[in-house]
Write a protein that holds these residues in place. Sequence first.
Motif, PDB file in Angstrom:
ATOM      1  N   GLY A   1       0.845  -1.188   0.000  1.00  0.00           N
ATOM      2  CA  GLY A   1       0.000   0.000   0.000  1.00  0.00           C
ATOM      3  C   GLY A   1       0.876   1.232   0.000  1.00  0.00           C
ATOM      4  N   VAL A   2       0.225   2.386   0.072  1.00  0.00           N
ATOM      5  CA  VAL A   2       0.953   3.652   0.020  1.00  0.00           C
ATOM      6  C   VAL A   2       0.362   4.590   1.056  1.00  0.00           C
ATOM      7  CG1 VAL A   2       1.459   5.669  -1.419  1.00  0.00           C
ATOM      8  CG2 VAL A   2       1.370   3.406  -2.461  1.00  0.00           C
ATOM      9  N   VAL A   3       1.218   5.344   1.721  1.00  0.00           N
ATOM     10  CA  VAL A   3       0.723   6.357   2.630  1.00  0.00           C
ATOM     11  C   VAL A   3       1.266   7.710   2.169  1.00  0.00           C
ATOM     12  CG1 VAL A   3       2.533   5.808   4.327  1.00  0.00           C
ATOM     13  CG2 VAL A   3       0.515   7.035   5.061  1.00  0.00           C
TER      14      VAL A   3
ATOM     15  N   LYS B   1       3.998  16.064   3.199  1.00  0.00           N
ATOM     16  CA  LYS B   1       5.403  16.175   2.849  1.00  0.00           C
ATOM     17  C   LYS B   1       5.854  15.178   1.794  1.00  0.00           C
ATOM     18  CE  LYS B   1       7.418  15.918   6.999  1.00  0.00           C
ATOM     19  NZ  LYS B   1       8.267  16.166   8.184  1.00  0.00           N
ATOM     20  N   THR B   2       5.329  13.953   1.862  1.00  0.00           N
ATOM     21  CA  THR B   2       5.942  12.895   1.064  1.00  0.00           C
ATOM     22  C   THR B   2       4.980  11.732   0.811  1.00  0.00           C
ATOM     23  OG1 THR B   2       7.933  11.526   0.928  1.00  0.00           O
ATOM     24  CG2 THR B   2       6.917  11.708   3.084  1.00  0.00           C
ATOM     25  N   VAL B   3       5.406  10.832  -0.050  1.00  0.00           N
ATOM     26  CA  VAL B   3       4.640   9.620  -0.338  1.00  0.00           C
ATOM     27  C   VAL B   3       5.537   8.432  -0.038  1.00  0.00           C
ATOM     28  CG1 VAL B   3       3.453   8.308  -2.121  1.00  0.00           C
ATOM     29  CG2 VAL B   3       3.405  10.788  -2.186  1.00  0.00           C
ATOM     30  N   SER B   4       5.051   7.462   0.737  1.00  0.00           N
ATOM     31  CA  SER B   4       5.878   6.305   1.081  1.00  0.00           C
ATOM     32  C   SER B   4       5.137   5.010   0.819  1.00  0.00           C
ATOM     33  CB  SER B   4       6.223   6.309   2.571  1.00  0.00           C
ATOM     34  OG  SER B   4       7.020   7.404   2.883  1.00  0.00           O
ATOM     35  N   ASP B   5       5.886   4.008   0.373  1.00  0.00           N
ATOM     36  CA  ASP B   5       5.319   2.662   0.264  1.00  0.00           C
ATOM     37  C   ASP B   5       5.173   2.068   1.658  1.00  0.00           C
ATOM     38  OD1 ASP B   5       5.005   2.371  -2.476  1.00  0.00           O
ATOM     39  OD2 ASP B   5       7.095   1.801  -2.780  1.00  0.00           O
ATOM     40  N   LEU B   6       4.198   1.182   1.802  1.00  0.00           N
ATOM     41  CA  LEU B   6       4.052   0.400   3.031  1.00  0.00           C
ATOM     42  C   LEU B   6       4.607  -0.992   2.735  1.00  0.00           C
ATOM     43  CD1 LEU B   6       0.355   1.400   3.788  1.00  0.00           C
ATOM     44  CD2 LEU B   6       2.334   1.994   5.207  1.00  0.00           C
ATOM     45  N   TYR B   7       5.533  -1.448   3.574  1.00  0.00           N
ATOM     46  CA  TYR B   7       6.142  -2.756   3.331  1.00  0.00           C
ATOM     47  C   TYR B   7       5.559  -3.786   4.296  1.00  0.00           C
ATOM     48  CZ  TYR B   7       9.421  -0.235   0.439  1.00  0.00           C
ATOM     49  OH  TYR B   7       9.967   0.549  -0.546  1.00  0.00           O
ATOM     50  N   ALA B   8       5.241  -4.960   3.776  1.00  0.00           N
ATOM     51  CA  ALA B   8       4.590  -5.977   4.598  1.00  0.00           C
ATOM     52  C   ALA B   8       5.584  -6.590   5.584  1.00  0.00           C
ATOM     53  CB  ALA B   8       4.003  -7.060   3.696  1.00  0.00           C
ATOM     54  N   PRO B   9       5.267  -6.549   6.889  1.00  0.00           N
ATOM     55  CA  PRO B   9       6.134  -7.192   7.873  1.00  0.00           C
ATOM     56  C   PRO B   9       6.130  -8.721   7.713  1.00  0.00           C
ATOM     57  CG  PRO B   9       4.528  -5.735   8.934  1.00  0.00           C
ATOM     58  CD  PRO B   9       4.123  -5.874   7.514  1.00  0.00           C
TER      59      PRO B   9
END
Lengths: 501, 129
Positions: free
Chosen positions: B57-59, B63-71
Motif C-alpha cells: 500500500g501507500v501512505v 510532505k511525502t509519499v511512502s510505500d508500506l512494506y509488509a512485515p
Amino acid sequence: MSQAQVLKESKGPKTPGTPGLIFEEPIVFEMGSPGRKAYSLPSCDVPEVEIETLLPPAEIREAIDELPELTELDVVRHYTRLSQWNFSIDTNFYPLGSCTMKYNPKINETLARLPGFAQHHPMTPDADSQGSLQLMYELQECLKTISGMEHASLHPAAGAQGEFAGMLMIHAYHSAKGNPRKKVLLPDSAHGTNPASATLCGYKSIQLPSNAEGTIDVAKLEAAMDEETAAIMLTNPNTLGMFEKDILKITEIVHKKGGLVYCDGANLNAIMGIAKMGDMGIDVLHINLHKTFSTPHGGGGPGAGPVCIKDILEPYLPVPVVEKVGSKYRLNADRPESVGRLKSFNGNFGMLLRAYAYIRTLGPEGIRQAAQSAVLNANYIRARLKDTFHLPFTGASLHECVFNDKGQGITTMDFAKALIDHGFHPPTVYFPLIVKGALMIEPTETESKETLDDFIEAMKSIAKKGKEDPESFHASPRLSKVSRPDEAQAARNPKLRWPGH
Amino acid sequence: MEVPQDLKYTQEHEWIRVDGKKAVIGISEFAQEQLGDIVFVELPEVGSQIEQGSPFGVVESVKTVSDLYAPAGGKVTAVNKDLETNPEKVNSEPYGEGWIVEIELSDETNLESLLDADAYSEQCQKETE
C-alpha cells in the motif's frame, strides 16, 4: 498591525517585497449582475431556429444556472488582478531544485510568434510545411550533437511521456529478442515518474539503495543485475545534483547482462556542452526542453520531452519520424516496428521552436557557458550557506545543492514559507526522499551575484531568527495575498467546485 | 515516543500485532511523526496476497509519499476502510484506530526476522541522531 508594519518587522538584510496595490478579489461566481453582458451584437438577420428541431434530446445540454454575468472590463480586471498574485520567473528568483526554473529569453517568444510558424496548420501537407519540418529536423540534429545519441524523437509532450516512450522502446527491443524481461532497477533517489513509467510498461520496479556518498552503489547494482532485468533507470547528474562518477562501470555491468541503460535527462542542463550521455553508455535519454532549453513551464506553457536513443532502438522510434530526403523534409509514419504514435500532430511544436531558438542563439560555446554558470551559481550558494545549513551529502555539487533542516530551530516547511516574505520562491522541499527535510536549491545560470547574495542573506537571517524565536514562523508567509493554507485539510477534503455548480 | 512492547516492527517502521493465525498491521508512532499530516492511505484489496518485504500500500502525507512494506506475508482478510475518509487516524492513533490491514499469516517463520520493541526503539534513536 498594518501591512507596512508587518513588512518592516519581517525585514531581513534586504527585502525585495514592498506592499503595493494588490486587490482583494472575489471568486468570479460572486461577481456581476443579472443581464450584464460582455458583448453587444447587432440583431440577428436570419430566422432563428429552435435547437430541439435540429438535434435529438440526448445531444442537448441542460441549461446551466447562475453563470457569472459580467462586462468585458469586469472580466479583464478580474483575471489581470488575479495574475498579479502570481509568482513567476519574470518577477522574482525561483530556485526550485530539480524543476530548473530557467529564465525564458524573450527572443524565443518573438520567434514563436512569427506568423509562418504560429499560423501553420498541423495538417498542411509535407510539401507546404518544409520550414516547420526543417526546424524539427535541425532541432533533432542539435539534440543528437549535445547528447551524443544517434536518433531523436520530438513527440513526447513532457518528461514523463519521454520516459514512457523510452521504456516502451526498451520493452519492444527485449520483446523482439524473445523475452521482454521482468524488472527495472531504480536508485532510491530517482524521480517518482521513473518507477511509474517502468510500471506502465509492465515492469516491476526494484529499488537500489544509494551508497554513503549519495550515488549508485556499484556492488549492490552488480548483485541485483540479472538476465530478467530489462534496464536501469538512472539520473545523471542525480537528484542530489551529483555526477554519477561510476557511470562507465554502471553501464558496463548492465550491458554485460543484456540490459539497457535509461537516463533521465532532467539535469542535462548541468553538463550540456561538456559531457555527452552517448559516450557514457546510455542507450535512451529523455531531455526536458522546458528545463534544459528554457521553454516556459510551471503554468507558463506545456512541456516537451524529446527522447534520444542509440542505433539498436531505431526501429522502435515513435511515429511519425522527420526525415530528410535529398534537400526535402518529410514525415514518415510507415514504420511497422514502431511503438506507435504518442501525441497528436507534431508534439508541442511551439516549445520545439523556442528550444531551437535558445540553442541557436547560444551556439556551442554559449551552451557550455550556460552549464558552467549554472554549476558556479549553485556552488556559490553552497559555499556561502554550508556553515549555516547541514549538507547531508558532501560530495561535489553540480547545478543544485541539497541542504536540510538538521540543527535548525524551525522546519524545512517553515523555511519555505518564510522565504516568500523575503520575495523568493521556496526551493524544492522534502525531495529527494533519501534526504530528511531536504531543501533543494537550484539557482540556474541567469541569476546575478546580487540576487544570489540577497537570497543567501535571507536564508541566514531566517535561520538566525528561527533559533531565537521559532514560534514567530508558524504564521509565515505574512506578506503574500494568501498566507499559510491548511494543507492537510485541503488534501483530505478538497473542494473542487463552487457550491451549487 | 510510544513503542508498545507486544508488537513486532520492521526497519521501514511498520508494526504487526499477532493473534494466532491472524495479524494486524499499521505504522509506528515514529513513522507518523516523521511523515507529518497524513492525507491519503492506499489500501490493498481484501483477498489479495501480500509478500513479506514487498509494498502492499501507500501512505501519502503533506510532505511525502511512502510505500508500506509488509512485515509478513499472507492473505488480506480486512482493510481499515475508515482511513479512506479519516486518514488522520494514522496520526492520532497509529496503534489503535489507525490500523491499516488485517492478514491471515501464510508463514509464521516470517516473524522471526522482525525487530522487537527495544531493537526498534534503538533504530529510531539512531535515525534521529
